[in-house]
Design a protein around this motif. Structure first.
Motif, PDB file in Angstrom:
ATOM      1  N   PHE A  23      29.319 -18.030 -32.594  1.00 59.80           N
ATOM      2  CA  PHE A  23      29.398 -17.153 -31.431  1.00 59.80           C
ATOM      3  C   PHE A  23      27.982 -16.868 -30.956  1.00 59.80           C
ATOM      4  O   PHE A  23      27.121 -16.498 -31.754  1.00 59.80           O
ATOM      5  CB  PHE A  23      30.093 -15.834 -31.789  1.00 59.80           C
ATOM      6  N   LEU A  24      27.751 -17.041 -29.664  1.00 58.56           N
ATOM      7  CA  LEU A  24      26.450 -16.756 -29.075  1.00 58.56           C
ATOM      8  C   LEU A  24      26.601 -15.672 -28.032  1.00 58.56           C
ATOM      9  O   LEU A  24      27.642 -15.572 -27.372  1.00 58.56           O
ATOM     10  CB  LEU A  24      25.863 -18.015 -28.432  1.00 58.56           C
ATOM     11  N   ARG A  25      25.553 -14.889 -27.874  1.00 55.73           N
ATOM     12  CA  ARG A  25      25.580 -13.776 -26.931  1.00 55.73           C
ATOM     13  C   ARG A  25      25.633 -14.262 -25.482  1.00 55.73           C
ATOM     14  O   ARG A  25      26.257 -13.633 -24.641  1.00 55.73           O
ATOM     15  CB  ARG A  25      24.363 -12.885 -27.160  1.00 55.73           C
ATOM     16  N   SER A  26      24.964 -15.380 -25.185  1.00 58.37           N
ATOM     17  CA  SER A  26      24.996 -15.903 -23.821  1.00 58.37           C
ATOM     18  C   SER A  26      24.937 -17.437 -23.811  1.00 58.37           C
ATOM     19  O   SER A  26      24.472 -18.055 -24.770  1.00 58.37           O
ATOM     20  CB  SER A  26      23.861 -15.318 -22.975  1.00 58.37           C
ATOM     21  N   LYS A  27      25.405 -18.019 -22.725  1.00 60.36           N
ATOM     22  CA  LYS A  27      25.576 -19.469 -22.605  1.00 60.36           C
ATOM     23  C   LYS A  27      24.269 -20.249 -22.747  1.00 60.36           C
ATOM     24  O   LYS A  27      24.244 -21.314 -23.354  1.00 60.36           O
ATOM     25  CB  LYS A  27      26.241 -19.772 -21.262  1.00 60.36           C
ATOM     26  N   HIS A  28      23.187 -19.724 -22.201  1.00 55.50           N
ATOM     27  CA  HIS A  28      21.915 -20.454 -22.243  1.00 55.50           C
ATOM     28  C   HIS A  28      21.409 -20.666 -23.670  1.00 55.50           C
ATOM     29  O   HIS A  28      20.604 -21.563 -23.921  1.00 55.50           O
ATOM     30  CB  HIS A  28      20.849 -19.755 -21.385  1.00 55.50           C
ATOM     31  N   LEU A  29      21.872 -19.880 -24.625  1.00 49.73           N
ATOM     32  CA  LEU A  29      21.431 -20.005 -26.017  1.00 49.73           C
ATOM     33  C   LEU A  29      21.909 -21.297 -26.668  1.00 49.73           C
ATOM     34  O   LEU A  29      21.338 -21.725 -27.676  1.00 49.73           O
ATOM     35  CB  LEU A  29      21.891 -18.792 -26.827  1.00 49.73           C
ATOM     36  N   LYS A  30      22.921 -21.942 -26.090  1.00 49.27           N
ATOM     37  CA  LYS A  30      23.404 -23.222 -26.623  1.00 49.27           C
ATOM     38  C   LYS A  30      22.306 -24.284 -26.590  1.00 49.27           C
ATOM     39  O   LYS A  30      22.318 -25.215 -27.380  1.00 49.27           O
ATOM     40  CB  LYS A  30      24.607 -23.723 -25.817  1.00 49.27           C
ATOM     41  N   LYS A  31      21.345 -24.113 -25.697  1.00 48.63           N
ATOM     42  CA  LYS A  31      20.253 -25.078 -25.549  1.00 48.63           C
ATOM     43  C   LYS A  31      19.078 -24.768 -26.481  1.00 48.63           C
ATOM     44  O   LYS A  31      18.126 -25.550 -26.532  1.00 48.63           O
ATOM     45  CB  LYS A  31      19.784 -25.103 -24.105  1.00 48.63           C
ATOM     46  N   ASP A  32      19.133 -23.663 -27.200  1.00 52.06           N
ATOM     47  CA  ASP A  32      18.067 -23.276 -28.123  1.00 52.06           C
ATOM     48  C   ASP A  32      18.266 -24.009 -29.442  1.00 52.06           C
ATOM     49  O   ASP A  32      19.075 -23.612 -30.285  1.00 52.06           O
ATOM     50  CB  ASP A  32      18.089 -21.753 -28.326  1.00 52.06           C
ATOM     51  N   ALA A  33      17.519 -25.106 -29.619  1.00 54.67           N
ATOM     52  CA  ALA A  33      17.700 -25.973 -30.794  1.00 54.67           C
ATOM     53  C   ALA A  33      17.432 -25.243 -32.103  1.00 54.67           C
ATOM     54  O   ALA A  33      18.124 -25.481 -33.104  1.00 54.67           O
ATOM     55  CB  ALA A  33      16.803 -27.197 -30.672  1.00 54.67           C
ATOM     56  N   VAL A  34      16.448 -24.356 -32.121  1.00 51.21           N
ATOM     57  CA  VAL A  34      16.109 -23.626 -33.343  1.00 51.21           C
ATOM     58  C   VAL A  34      17.242 -22.665 -33.714  1.00 51.21           C
ATOM     59  O   VAL A  34      17.669 -22.615 -34.869  1.00 51.21           O
ATOM     60  CB  VAL A  34      14.756 -22.886 -33.192  1.00 51.21           C
ATOM     61  N   LEU A  35      17.739 -21.926 -32.742  1.00 51.16           N
ATOM     62  CA  LEU A  35      18.858 -21.010 -32.999  1.00 51.16           C
ATOM     63  C   LEU A  35      20.089 -21.775 -33.467  1.00 51.16           C
ATOM     64  O   LEU A  35      20.748 -21.379 -34.437  1.00 51.16           O
ATOM     65  CB  LEU A  35      19.193 -20.191 -31.750  1.00 51.16           C
ATOM     66  N   MET A  36      20.398 -22.875 -32.809  1.00 48.99           N
ATOM     67  CA  MET A  36      21.573 -23.652 -33.190  1.00 48.99           C
ATOM     68  C   MET A  36      21.407 -24.230 -34.598  1.00 48.99           C
ATOM     69  O   MET A  36      22.374 -24.263 -35.366  1.00 48.99           O
ATOM     70  CB  MET A  36      21.841 -24.765 -32.170  1.00 48.99           C
ATOM     71  N   ASN A  37      20.200 -24.638 -34.949  1.00 47.39           N
ATOM     72  CA  ASN A  37      19.955 -25.136 -36.305  1.00 47.39           C
ATOM     73  C   ASN A  37      20.155 -24.014 -37.323  1.00 47.39           C
ATOM     74  O   ASN A  37      20.766 -24.222 -38.375  1.00 47.39           O
ATOM     75  CB  ASN A  37      18.545 -25.725 -36.410  1.00 47.39           C
ATOM     76  N   HIS A  38      19.664 -22.825 -37.008  1.00 47.97           N
ATOM     77  CA  HIS A  38      19.846 -21.655 -37.873  1.00 47.97           C
ATOM     78  C   HIS A  38      21.343 -21.418 -38.124  1.00 47.97           C
ATOM     79  O   HIS A  38      21.773 -21.238 -39.269  1.00 47.97           O
ATOM     80  CB  HIS A  38      19.210 -20.424 -37.204  1.00 47.97           C
ATOM     81  N   GLU A  39      22.119 -21.436 -37.082  1.00 51.09           N
ATOM     82  CA  GLU A  39      23.558 -21.177 -37.211  1.00 51.09           C
ATOM     83  C   GLU A  39      24.268 -22.324 -37.943  1.00 51.09           C
ATOM     84  O   GLU A  39      25.195 -22.089 -38.719  1.00 51.09           O
ATOM     85  CB  GLU A  39      24.182 -20.915 -35.842  1.00 51.09           C
ATOM     86  N   LYS A  40      23.826 -23.552 -37.743  1.00 53.27           N
ATOM     87  CA  LYS A  40      24.418 -24.690 -38.465  1.00 53.27           C
ATOM     88  C   LYS A  40      24.111 -24.618 -39.959  1.00 53.27           C
ATOM     89  O   LYS A  40      24.931 -25.032 -40.783  1.00 53.27           O
ATOM     90  CB  LYS A  40      23.920 -26.011 -37.878  1.00 53.27           C
ATOM     91  N   ILE A  41      22.951 -24.080 -40.305  1.00 62.58           N
ATOM     92  CA  ILE A  41      22.629 -23.864 -41.722  1.00 62.58           C
ATOM     93  C   ILE A  41      23.640 -22.898 -42.315  1.00 62.58           C
ATOM     94  O   ILE A  41      24.143 -23.093 -43.427  1.00 62.58           O
ATOM     95  CB  ILE A  41      21.176 -23.372 -41.896  1.00 62.58           C
ATOM     96  N   HIS A  42      23.984 -21.853 -41.563  1.00 63.75           N
ATOM     97  CA  HIS A  42      25.002 -20.907 -42.039  1.00 63.75           C
ATOM     98  C   HIS A  42      26.365 -21.585 -42.218  1.00 63.75           C
ATOM     99  O   HIS A  42      27.096 -21.274 -43.160  1.00 63.75           O
ATOM    100  CB  HIS A  42      25.136 -19.710 -41.097  1.00 63.75           C
ATOM    101  N   LEU A  43      26.704 -22.503 -41.340  1.00 61.78           N
ATOM    102  CA  LEU A  43      27.965 -23.233 -41.502  1.00 61.78           C
ATOM    103  C   LEU A  43      27.974 -24.008 -42.813  1.00 61.78           C
ATOM    104  O   LEU A  43      28.980 -24.012 -43.541  1.00 61.78           O
ATOM    105  CB  LEU A  43      28.201 -24.182 -40.323  1.00 61.78           C
ATOM    106  N   LYS A  44      26.866 -24.665 -43.138  1.00 58.61           N
ATOM    107  CA  LYS A  44      26.770 -25.408 -44.402  1.00 58.61           C
ATOM    108  C   LYS A  44      26.858 -24.464 -45.596  1.00 58.61           C
ATOM    109  O   LYS A  44      27.508 -24.780 -46.601  1.00 58.61           O
ATOM    110  CB  LYS A  44      25.457 -26.197 -44.471  1.00 58.61           C
ATOM    111  N   GLN A  45      26.216 -23.306 -45.503  1.00 56.23           N
ATOM    112  CA  GLN A  45      26.275 -22.327 -46.582  1.00 56.23           C
ATOM    113  C   GLN A  45      27.713 -21.880 -46.806  1.00 56.23           C
ATOM    114  O   GLN A  45      28.163 -21.747 -47.947  1.00 56.23           O
ATOM    115  CB  GLN A  45      25.408 -21.111 -46.243  1.00 56.23           C
ATOM    116  N   GLN A  46      28.423 -21.647 -45.724  1.00 58.07           N
ATOM    117  CA  GLN A  46      29.806 -21.202 -45.825  1.00 58.07           C
ATOM    118  C   GLN A  46      30.670 -22.280 -46.473  1.00 58.07           C
ATOM    119  O   GLN A  46      31.547 -21.967 -47.298  1.00 58.07           O
ATOM    120  CB  GLN A  46      30.325 -20.787 -44.448  1.00 58.07           C
ATOM    121  N   LEU A  47      30.415 -23.525 -46.148  1.00 55.68           N
ATOM    122  CA  LEU A  47      31.143 -24.624 -46.786  1.00 55.68           C
ATOM    123  C   LEU A  47      30.798 -24.725 -48.273  1.00 55.68           C
ATOM    124  O   LEU A  47      31.675 -24.967 -49.103  1.00 55.68           O
ATOM    125  CB  LEU A  47      30.855 -25.946 -46.082  1.00 55.68           C
ATOM    126  N   ASP A  48      29.520 -24.551 -48.610  1.00 48.73           N
ATOM    127  CA  ASP A  48      29.097 -24.565 -50.024  1.00 48.73           C
ATOM    128  C   ASP A  48      29.909 -23.569 -50.841  1.00 48.73           C
ATOM    129  O   ASP A  48      30.298 -23.847 -51.968  1.00 48.73           O
ATOM    130  CB  ASP A  48      27.626 -24.168 -50.169  1.00 48.73           C
TER     131      ASP A  48
END
Length: 112
Positions: A23-48
């Motif tokens: 979930f992102l606060r606003s649409k333009h954040l989808k283009k923020d590669a660093v933020l998206m990488n941060h959130e994808k790390i959390h997805l991997k942690q949750q799977l772990d």
């Protein structure tokens, strides 16, 4: 799957990951590669952690850190899951080489 909702993301934060959603606060954040990488790390942690135990450990560690540091922001930033995500968010290749349970490296290190 990325969803936009300023109501589900707590005030003061830009993103929130609840498997399998980011979930992102606003649409333009989808283009923020660093933020998206941060959130994808959390997805991997949750799977772990097989998803549900992640949330339990996250909450328990947050309470321990809150007792330890006495402030919300310091407690949040010192959760091992957050430490791993913040330490590696700029490395866009991190998820390619991240070991399973990579957050454990950050569990007992000095505070940020």
């Amino acid at each position: 799957m990325v969803l936009i909702s300023k109501y589900l993301v707590p005030k003061g934060y830009t993103g929130l990951t609840v498997f399998p959603f980011v979930f992102l606060r606003s649409k333009h954040l989808k283009k923020d590669a660093v933020l998206m990488n941060h959130e994808k790390i959390h997805l991997k942690q949750q799977l772990d952690m097989l998803i549900m135990p992640f949330y339990l450990m996250y909450a328990i560690e947050f309470l321990v850190r809150l007792f330890q540091y006495k402030t919300w922001d310091l407690a949040y930033r010192n959760i091992s899951f957050e430490r791993e995500a913040y330490a590696n968010e700029v490395n866009l290749d991190y998820l390619k080489c991240r070991p399973p349970f990579g957050f454990l490296k950050y569990l007992f290190v000095n505070d940020v």
